[in-house]
Write an enzyme that holds these catalytic residues in place. Structure first.
Site, short mmCIF file in Angstrom:
data_model
loop_
_atom_site.label_atom_id
_atom_site.label_comp_id
_atom_site.label_asym_id
_atom_site.label_seq_id
_atom_site.Cartn_x
_atom_site.Cartn_y
_atom_site.Cartn_z
N ARG A 1 8.79 27.35 0.00
CA ARG A 1 7.80 28.71 -0.52
C ARG A 1 6.69 29.11 0.35
NH1 ARG A 1 8.37 26.69 -6.74
NH2 ARG A 1 8.32 24.57 -5.54
N GLY B 1 9.46 29.49 -16.38
CA GLY B 1 8.96 30.78 -17.06
C GLY B 1 9.47 32.00 -16.71
N ASP C 1 0.77 -1.10 -0.01
CA ASP C 1 -0.16 -0.10 -0.07
C ASP C 1 0.87 1.21 0.05
OD1 ASP C 1 0.98 -0.14 2.45
OD2 ASP C 1 -0.80 0.20 3.46
N GLU D 1 3.29 2.01 2.24
CA GLU D 1 3.57 2.35 3.33
C GLU D 1 5.18 2.42 3.31
OE1 GLU D 1 3.06 0.34 7.48
OE2 GLU D 1 1.16 1.23 6.82
N LYS E 1 9.28 42.38 -12.84
CA LYS E 1 8.44 41.65 -13.20
C LYS E 1 6.97 41.58 -12.14
CE LYS E 1 9.75 37.14 -11.15
NZ LYS E 1 8.40 36.86 -10.27
N ARG F 1 3.94 39.02 -11.36
CA ARG F 1 3.31 37.47 -11.60
C ARG F 1 1.93 37.72 -11.23
NH1 ARG F 1 5.86 32.87 -10.75
NH2 ARG F 1 7.74 33.83 -9.87
#
Length: 314
Positions: A97, A227, A38, A40, A194, A196
């Protein structure tokens, strides 16, 4: 003191752990990591670590949750085997992040992961180029945030012409990191401004600095979709830059990032092996991997002998 060091490799970072062990002239400790039907995770340390200084090398890269759980179980196994001290060596710290709340009803996942590692039984954490330096404060145990800058600076000096180089930050948030590299190679600094609109998408707005006729070196900590990097390189070339290279610590390179970078006009992308490079990365025409094994090996050796590692932070 070397005889008291045990280096254990997780599945996410085995080649890097092997290189670190070779740098320290030590064998990897025998450890079995397998999965039940499974999925695990089961871990068994196959040699004695009682009273030893254990260093578990494991990035929490893709698949992040599997590798994080594997790290936690390896820490628990070492703790229950009476290791004297356990250091989690996490070259790439996933969830970094998510270091703050960006809107209502959202988590601070980096803090949660720090708590999990601490509660699993780690006595110390060693990592590289955290996305946000304040994540060190999320841990209630000593945390060393090493920098890949010395590796990058050495590579830049060996391979690029210093006559007309310029270091560029791909966004305002990375200015401190880019300025540190620029200072070490005696180069000028430019910034790509820039906006976002949504995660993974960015639009270059303006370039701060005179880049015409210069060899530009983009510097950042993480390249994910690619990007931002490709857009920044295109903007610099359109502004008259002679060529554009990039030095990025963590090559996440998710989705179509590798093909996007390979198809771009970027001269070269240099990443470290904090994340194990995929076959696509190895075959890409303009992506190269620089190893951080000597840096981490030196930090591990100094930690084991209770020597200063502060010189490795710069």
């Amino acid at each position: 003191m070397k005889s008291s060091i045990k280096i254990i490799a997780g599945n996410a970072s085995r080649p890097l752990a092997e290189a670190i062990a070779a740098y320290l002239e030590l064998p990897l400790a025998k450890c079995m990591v397998r999965r039940f039907a499974d999925m695990e995770i089961f871990v068994e340390l196959q040699e004695n670590v009682r009273g030893e200084d254990v260093f578990i090398v494991q990035s929490t890269s893709f698949p992040a949750n599997d590798h994080l759980m594997e790290l936690l179980i390896m820490i628990d196994a070492a703790r229950r085997s009476s290791a004297r001290r356990i250091t989690a060596v996490i070259p790439y710290f996933g969830y970094a992040r998510q270091d703050r709340r960006t809107s209502g009803r959202t988590p601070i996942s980096a803090k949660l992961v720090a708590n999990l590692i601490t509660e699993a039984g780690a006595d110390r954490v060693m990592t590289l180029d955290l996305h946000a330096g304040q994540i060190q404060g999320f841990f209630d145990i000593p945390t060393d945030n090493l920098f890949a800058a010395p590796v990058m600076v050495r590579d830049i000096k060996e391979r690029l012409d210093p006559k007309d180089w310029m270091v560029v930050s791909p966004d305002v948030g990375g200015v401190v990191r880019a300025r540190a590299i620029a200072k070490r190679i005696d180069a000028t600094l430019a910034i790509v401004d820039k906006r976002r609109e949504r995660p993974g998408e960015s639009e270059v707005m303006n370039i701060i600095g005179e880049v015409e006729g210069r060899s530009c070196i983009l510097v950042d900590d993480i390249v994910d979709s690619g990007g931002t990097l490709v857009n920044a390189a295109e903007a610099l070339l359109n502004a008259g830059a002679k060529d554009v290279s990039a030095y990025i610590t963590h090559g996440v390179l998710s989705g179509g990032a590798v093909s996007r970078i390979a198809a771009s006009r970027m001269k070269e992308l240099v990443i470290t092996d904090s994340i194990q490079p995929t076959q696509a990365v190895k075959l890409a025409r303009n992506i190269r991997v620089a190893t951080i094994a000597p840096l981490l090996g030196e930090a591990i050796g100094r930690t084991a002998t209770e020597s200063s590692v502060s010189s490795l932070f710069t």
